[in-house]
Design a protein around this motif. Sequence first.
Motif, PDB file in Angstrom:
ATOM      1  N   LYS A   1       6.217 -32.599 -11.715  1.00 39.87           N
ATOM      2  CA  LYS A   1       6.637 -31.797 -10.561  1.00 39.87           C
ATOM      3  C   LYS A   1       5.369 -30.996 -10.075  1.00 39.87           C
ATOM      4  CE  LYS A   1      11.229 -31.948 -11.066  1.00 39.87           C
ATOM      5  NZ  LYS A   1      11.898 -32.526 -10.275  1.00 39.87           N
ATOM      6  N   MET A   2       5.303 -30.967  -8.608  1.00 40.85           N
ATOM      7  CA  MET A   2       4.420 -30.406  -7.860  1.00 40.85           C
ATOM      8  C   MET A   2       4.395 -28.806  -8.146  1.00 40.85           C
ATOM      9  SD  MET A   2       3.542 -30.617  -3.821  1.00 40.85           S
ATOM     10  CE  MET A   2       3.750 -31.998  -3.772  1.00 40.85           C
TER      11      MET A   2
ATOM     12  N   TYR B   1      14.918 -35.933 -13.779  1.00 37.76           N
ATOM     13  CA  TYR B   1      14.849 -37.369 -12.958  1.00 37.76           C
ATOM     14  C   TYR B   1      13.832 -37.597 -12.032  1.00 37.76           C
ATOM     15  CZ  TYR B   1      17.186 -41.292 -10.558  1.00 37.76           C
ATOM     16  OH  TYR B   1      17.180 -42.188  -9.650  1.00 37.76           O
ATOM     17  N   GLU B   2      13.716 -36.503 -11.227  1.00 37.41           N
ATOM     18  CA  GLU B   2      12.972 -36.709  -9.960  1.00 37.41           C
ATOM     19  C   GLU B   2      11.388 -36.307 -10.299  1.00 37.41           C
ATOM     20  OE1 GLU B   2      13.694 -36.117  -5.439  1.00 37.41           O
ATOM     21  OE2 GLU B   2      13.158 -34.180  -6.508  1.00 37.41           O
TER      22      GLU B   2
ATOM     23  N   ASP C   1       7.629 -35.713  -8.344  1.00 37.39           N
ATOM     24  CA  ASP C   1       7.101 -35.474  -7.288  1.00 37.39           C
ATOM     25  C   ASP C   1       5.845 -36.087  -6.848  1.00 37.39           C
ATOM     26  OD1 ASP C   1       9.053 -33.479  -6.735  1.00 37.39           O
ATOM     27  OD2 ASP C   1       7.862 -31.884  -7.354  1.00 37.39           O
TER      28      ASP C   1
END
Lengths: 842, 362
Positions: free
Chosen positions: A527-528, A549-550, A552
């Motif tokens: 993550k960012m 899940y996601e 960046d």
Amino acid sequence: MNDIKNILIIGGGSSNIGHEGEQDAAAFQAMLSWSRIGIKTLLIDDNPYSIMFSEIPKNNLFIKKITLENVEAIIQSENIDAITPIYGQKNALRIIKNLNKKGVLHDHNIKIIGLNADNINLFGGIKNNTEKMAKNSLLAGRLLENDIPILKTNVVSNFDELRNSINEMVFPIAAKAIKASKYGRRHIFQNIEQLNNDIYDLFQQSKDNKVALEREVSGYKEIGIVAIRDIDGTKMVISSLEDMNAVGLNSTDSVVFAPAQTLNDAQLHIIRAISFRTMDCLGIKGVCHIQFALNSNNNECFVIKVNPFFNSQTAIAEKATGYPLARVVASILLNVPISDIKLPPRFHKLTSILQPISDHVTVKMPVWPFDYLPNAINKLGSKAKSTGSSIGIGRNVEGAFMNALRSSQPSPKDVLPSYSDLTEDELINELIHPTDIQILILFEAVNRGYSTSDLSELTKIDEFFFVIISNILKQIKKVKNNPLNPSVLLNGSKFGFGAGMFCHYWNATNSKINRIAIENNIYKTYKMIEPTGGEFVEKIDSFYGSFEYESDTSQLSNHSALVIGKGRNHLGPNIAADVYTAEMLIHLHKLGLKTIILNNNPNSVSLIPSISDKQYIEPVQLGDILDIVKLEKPEYIFVPGNRHYLIRELNKLSNTKIVVLPPDQKKGSWKSSKADFSFDFLVSKDSINLITSVGFSSQDGNSHKNIEKQTDYFIPYKNKSLNFNHLLDNAILEIKKLELTGLIQVVFSLNEKGQATVSGVSPLRITETLFLNLATHINWIAILMKMYTGHFNIGEVEKLISNVNFNDKIIVMQTKFPFNSLEISNGIKNRSLEIGAEILYK
Amino acid sequence: MLGKRYLILDDGSSFAGEAFGDLSNATGELVVNTNLSNYQEALTDPSYHNQIITFVQPSIGNIGINPKSYESIMTSAKGIVVNEAENISFSHLKNMSLDSFLKERHIPGICNIDTRQIQKYVRKYQIKKASIVNSNDEHAFDQLQAAVLSNQQIRSVATSKPYLVPGTGITVVVVDLGLRESIIRQLSKLNCNIIVVPWNINFADIKNLDPGGIVISSGPGSPDEIDPIVIKNILAIQKELPLLGIGLGHELISIANGAKVSRMNFGTHGSSHPVLKIITNEIVYPNQATDYAVNPETIDSSKLIITYVDLINGTIQGIRSRDYPTFSVQFFPERINDLDDTLDIFDEFIESIEAHRRSINE
């Protein structure tokens, strides 16, 4: 402010406890943004481990002791437009205050930036003068005038005065005899009767018959606010910071959470509003860190510290939010309103003006020197003792906490040490009188079933933190009881457990754990670290791991170098290693590689965003590195030589070139531990070039010339009775016996007759490499980067060496030790106990 | 053990998470709150009626439920979406964690959701409606599509009977469209004698209470759905008495003065946006919770002056009447303490009441 063409920065001097690379990192970024608009940065500093030294043009650098006289001399000789104290601690404030008082700044028409010139006299107060401080310093007076709640000190010298001031006092009260014959201890009084009974004794203890009385707030929550304010008076909170420990334990030594975790909205807004009012009344134009004591039961709070400069707390706020604090402040100093600040394109154009919000949690964990100093007192209190820190960032509190904790521990295996052998009494004693092992003690206490509310009562630590520890322990138990279970692997990973922990409890290899992860679609995403909480599209290059899940980010380049950072700072060549790492990144980038840094020290210069192409703030542990390698597939991995386990494991990777740098000191060969001087060489596969001679001396009478105690260095070493050419031949012979490349030092000792023999050969130490850079004006780390990436040209290096000229000057590097700060009276000045150094010319 | 739950969105996408709070299904407008410290305030703020709140703050429930953090005693949100839910209670009986609070109020929650992903997704695809459900099958999506949210929101959240919050100072009538208690707290701090009245009161009844000034409160939903009586009242009040509008009240005052209000692509629910106070060039960071904004082109500059602007999305955040002592702000000027940078709006209101009194007496 268009008339400012140059700015003099007063540097921070040698690193010490509470002072690492954070101010350098901020100054470096200011220098970059100023140079972009044609403003020259000048610097006075004597810290050889400053990233500024190699990046600032030589004419603008004044390597001198940071004193009033030396700063004044620079002012006399250079045409300075502006001067700033905000990159140089309290000493810088003090110097500028005195320059202002002497009229020097006025005479030379120099602007003070970062603070209002009229208010500089409020800061940098007189040191070690209890009475003057007690009589409400100027700063306290200004704050009181503006209705800012502070802990006012009343000094009384007799019972009449006590009676007169007692009405405005609130119990409990801490009383201390002024100028006490013995070291004045604070006495806590709960009510007027107790005070009446005992104050006579305190009057007796004081040479002046005076006692300082102050509201006692230990046990209150300790909260920090890092905020900025610009020329128009626009103010913004960058981050709140919550100490896990209550007031009474120095914030530097406490676990810190960013943002604050246990305050309600009303409390946060009260301290936010008081912070703003404080900055207004002090005319701050730049950055400010304000520390509060907060009674969470009735929302009463007090300002207990105001630091109008960059420090380790501002560094945490910057790292935690991803807000470009140093850049923004560099512009604020030039009177650019926050709303007009131009940021590099990787930021959304509105980033500077949005009040930062984080959708992650950051935890700072202190790191201690006591492993190296068994005789030091490891009890924690109001005086800072930690030598460094590591941060962990996570999508939940537990994950951030465990990432930080893993990074702070010496074990490379991700398993926390156990204190289950402590008796109940020992445990309770540790809980009440915390030491460096406090965090692990809290784990042990929760593990033994103490209730979270009892523990909170005992330790004054908010119950929330015990709930977090309890959550972590429950999850660890699940790991222990469910070997090779994929859902436990996922949930444990979300809580920041390292791969090493699963290997340990499941008695499995890394590749086995990896296989379970792959089969069950469990993988780390990144993550960012950005300041808008996902509201705007940012292209910031800093990331932390999560198991959501996601992701960046994706692979940066198929032509990248991953540089493994130093991590936490303890004693030894830590800050130097960090600067070394930063130099590696700068020069690898210049060679056309995309650079990736992995590190977790919030005060690190190697994490300055503009120094590398991508930053990962993660534990520097094997599992975490392998996760990054999986994504980035770097061409090169640079690993510090002291991480033997990592080197061994990473060498198993195919398709990646492993370069061990900074070098492994243990690769040397020693005949004797005696050392008087040395020759430094650059050794490649087919060349050996002498760079210079280096002399050694000791700071505490080292008749045996033991190399460990040779903590002062000077270049060049001169000794007319020696045949240097002959020694050179000997040295080259010794080098050829070993298969070492890079910067190599051949150490000599002198016998009673003054004859020199080789004591040993080893890779040049990190600290001495930076010293060599300074002495020769050649960036040897740049040359090493060329050597290990196939860009080496011996002709070029020979030309550089032939131009080295010391101009009959001797440059000296003196090692500094933290013994004073740690209240150690007879510390042994060994190389391994260094905390910083100073440079001087003879 | 937590049960599996889904957050489904009106574009057909679905996100798996775990149940907490009440176990019922819920459908509402999906909004994202970026404040890092006000989950309880948001849950109890009537402005969030009909909405499912996604919190950017990664860990929610850290400080349990606190008797001083209510914005109303009722809860209005339809559901909440969080990353990590902490089950902690610090109340005296240790029985009121966020989870038990949600259960008691029949509000479903879903946790272990990547709320960062949701925030990015909602902005990218302009999601409006969502459901928290046990199963993400076709039926659930059909229901989501078919769901019509009540437009009688004010009737659901605002008081139907007038009540008094006594004070020794000026009498202020607050027209309740979904009042946040912070408004009352602030007026109380200024010693006002506060009379809260239902939204559908007649102007004659307001006048009979002999107030010094009127506040039109914030509240939920679209201003266009509101009974015309409120606009009629505003037109009557502003000619005779000082008038302050907040949130929905601001939108209605704007409409009454000829402006149009439209729904924004993304609502603003947080405190990170800089808002410029035009007259002093000051930048403040107030708490915002709105999905609607006054359209700048529709402002009749012969009637209204723009006083505050959001520097991020350019929305109008405050107006003032040229002719009457009427002014309003879109954001919430009332924080819970008396040191805040936007609080001078209440002082200004009291001053305008005093000035108005003087002008009548002259």
